[in-house]
Design a protein around this motif. Sequence first.
Motif, mmCIF file in Angstrom:
data_model
loop_
_atom_site.group_PDB
_atom_site.id
_atom_site.type_symbol
_atom_site.label_atom_id
_atom_site.label_comp_id
_atom_site.label_asym_id
_atom_site.label_seq_id
_atom_site.Cartn_x
_atom_site.Cartn_y
_atom_site.Cartn_z
ATOM 1 N N ALA A 156 0.820 -1.210 0.000
ATOM 2 C CA ALA A 156 0.000 0.000 0.000
ATOM 3 C C ALA A 156 0.853 1.258 0.000
ATOM 4 O O ALA A 156 0.342 2.342 -0.263
ATOM 5 N N ALA A 157 2.139 1.105 0.292
ATOM 6 C CA ALA A 157 3.021 2.267 0.374
ATOM 7 C C ALA A 157 4.446 1.854 0.047
ATOM 8 O O ALA A 157 4.796 0.666 0.094
ATOM 9 N N PHE A 158 5.244 2.832 -0.300
ATOM 10 C CA PHE A 158 6.675 2.620 -0.507
ATOM 11 C C PHE A 158 7.423 3.802 0.097
ATOM 12 O O PHE A 158 7.063 4.958 -0.162
ATOM 13 N N ASP A 159 8.423 3.489 0.893
ATOM 14 C CA ASP A 159 9.233 4.530 1.524
ATOM 15 C C ASP A 159 8.356 5.496 2.313
ATOM 16 O O ASP A 159 8.589 6.714 2.322
ATOM 17 N N GLY A 160 7.310 4.955 2.929
ATOM 18 C CA GLY A 160 6.431 5.773 3.761
ATOM 19 C C GLY A 160 5.421 6.600 3.004
ATOM 20 O O GLY A 160 4.683 7.391 3.620
ATOM 21 N N LYS A 161 5.329 6.428 1.697
ATOM 22 C CA LYS A 161 4.394 7.208 0.886
ATOM 23 C C LYS A 161 3.391 6.282 0.204
ATOM 24 O O LYS A 161 3.729 5.194 -0.234
ATOM 25 N N ARG A 162 2.145 6.767 0.117
ATOM 26 C CA ARG A 162 1.074 5.972 -0.467
ATOM 27 C C ARG A 162 1.344 5.722 -1.949
ATOM 28 O O ARG A 162 1.832 6.601 -2.677
ATOM 29 N N LEU A 163 1.017 4.509 -2.417
ATOM 30 C CA LEU A 163 1.151 4.200 -3.834
ATOM 31 C C LEU A 163 0.158 5.028 -4.653
ATOM 32 O O LEU A 163 -0.827 5.555 -4.123
ATOM 33 N N ASN A 164 0.412 5.124 -5.959
ATOM 34 C CA ASN A 164 -0.458 5.904 -6.848
ATOM 35 C C ASN A 164 -1.769 5.166 -7.139
ATOM 36 O O ASN A 164 -2.834 5.565 -6.691
ATOM 37 N N PRO A 209 -16.757 5.391 0.451
ATOM 38 C CA PRO A 209 -16.776 5.063 1.880
ATOM 39 C C PRO A 209 -15.962 6.081 2.679
ATOM 40 O O PRO A 209 -15.121 6.799 2.120
ATOM 41 N N ALA A 210 -16.181 6.116 3.961
ATOM 42 C CA ALA A 210 -15.433 7.027 4.826
ATOM 43 C C ALA A 210 -13.942 6.734 4.733
ATOM 44 O O ALA A 210 -13.516 5.582 4.690
ATOM 45 N N GLY A 211 -13.156 7.784 4.672
ATOM 46 C CA GLY A 211 -11.708 7.638 4.589
ATOM 47 C C GLY A 211 -11.148 7.771 3.203
ATOM 48 O O GLY A 211 -9.951 8.026 3.028
ATOM 49 N N ILE A 212 -12.004 7.606 2.186
ATOM 50 C CA ILE A 212 -11.545 7.742 0.801
ATOM 51 C C ILE A 212 -11.547 9.218 0.419
ATOM 52 O O ILE A 212 -12.428 9.980 0.815
ATOM 53 N N GLY A 213 -10.591 9.616 -0.384
ATOM 54 C CA GLY A 213 -10.510 10.994 -0.846
ATOM 55 C C GLY A 213 -9.543 11.842 -0.055
ATOM 56 O O GLY A 213 -9.497 13.064 -0.240
ATOM 57 N N GLU A 214 -8.779 11.211 0.830
ATOM 58 C CA GLU A 214 -7.848 11.961 1.668
ATOM 59 C C GLU A 214 -6.393 11.785 1.248
ATOM 60 O O GLU A 214 -5.496 12.335 1.880
ATOM 61 N N TRP A 215 -6.148 10.978 0.189
ATOM 62 C CA TRP A 215 -4.778 10.752 -0.256
ATOM 63 C C TRP A 215 -4.469 11.603 -1.476
ATOM 64 O O TRP A 215 -5.359 12.053 -2.197
ATOM 65 N N ARG A 216 -3.213 11.795 -1.712
ATOM 66 C CA ARG A 216 -2.782 12.482 -2.917
ATOM 67 C C ARG A 216 -1.523 11.801 -3.440
ATOM 68 O O ARG A 216 -0.815 11.123 -2.697
ATOM 69 N N ARG A 217 -1.302 11.989 -4.704
ATOM 70 C CA ARG A 217 -0.139 11.358 -5.342
ATOM 71 C C ARG A 217 1.159 11.885 -4.733
ATOM 72 O O ARG A 217 1.389 13.086 -4.679
#
Length: 414
Positions: A182-190, A239-247
């Motif tokens: 789900a992440a690499f180097d502490g950052k969310r995947l695209n 669902p709740a929680g979606i839409g809070e990530w960015r590239r």
Amino acid sequence: MLRAVAGLGAVAGLGAVAGLGAVAGLGAVAGLGAVALGAGPAFAQAPAPVAPPSTITTPPRDFSPGGAPTTYFTDPDILSVDPVFDGYAQPNSAIQRLWTGALWAEGPAWNAQGRYLVWSDIPNNRQLRWLEDDGHVSVMRQPSNNSNGNSFDFQGRQLSCEHLMRRVVRYELDGSVTVLAAAFDGKRLNSPNDVVAHPDGSYWFTDPPYGGQLYEGAPDAPGGPSNANRRLNPKLGQPAGIGEWRRELPTNCYRIDPSGRIDLVVTESQVPDPNGLCFSPDFKKLYVASTGKGPGDQGPGGKGDIHVFDVGADNKLSNGKQFTDCMVDRVKCGPDGLRCDVDGNLWASSNAGRSVGYSGVTVWNPEGKLIGRIRLPEICGNVCFGGPKRNRLFMAASQSIYAVYVNTQGAGPG
């Protein structure tokens, strides 16, 4: 209208022949490009660009179950560009449309034990399943988190790339779900796109940005690259929680080690916007498709070509180079999903846009030479080999699933 030229098969390089229209089975005459019949001086000057044929077969083919037969020993939409492809095209086998009704069909994968095909309908947020025994199609998973690519590992477990959750998951044999990445180097995947299994227990996947949009997932949080003007609300309908990530990451390829460690294996500078990927039959080469520009790309994005790397015993990649530019008759046949057969030929889905007659599948030998094509009436997003003998090519094309028997077998699990 002339359908085919007996004895010629497909000859590489000719786009169209004035006066003949689209000639099924005739590819090109090497080095000539477009030839105007009877115009002698045309041979002495550079050929003018020509438009691709406006139809696939003439008259247009009806792929429905009630359509008229089109196959008289050989299918008119299976083209041998090189005579070697005649050995891979199965005589008396017709392209069939098995099902239609998706918004965007992707990620076909064959389950050998269950004898079924699974694929994603990304905008409809579901996975569907086609049963080989009776052709029944049903919804397998909904919601699927806007899954894209699917495959099966050597233990028969399904792997899926989820656009919405920006992760890679594995469906276990007991029905539970394991998050693999789900992440690499502490950052969310695209938005992981395609994933393949390696015999050493690792999984390799691509991470372009295509899921960062309303149609196939969720845009970035306001201010993110795919929502820079802050006008889109990525939380609507989610669902709740979606839409809070960015590239946060470049478009890279990764390897998931059996220990769970995630390693960067191909960088964006090597293959921008990586999409489909697959191994050669001996797992000594990795093929990666670079597709078009994605949402939030600041640079030029993908190149619409295919790259190949040598895979070392230490899982390090080397000698990366362009395998093919995917140009056919001066038409860009943009690649997406990839699969190899047991002889090492690469079967690539083709998105030629409005260049009707060039969307479908292109087939390349291990040296990167085009040897054959399969023409479909819809843009093809991905392919896989399946059937009990693994000698049937399944093609996820826009709204539909197509299939055709071939005279070879797919390499590796589905």
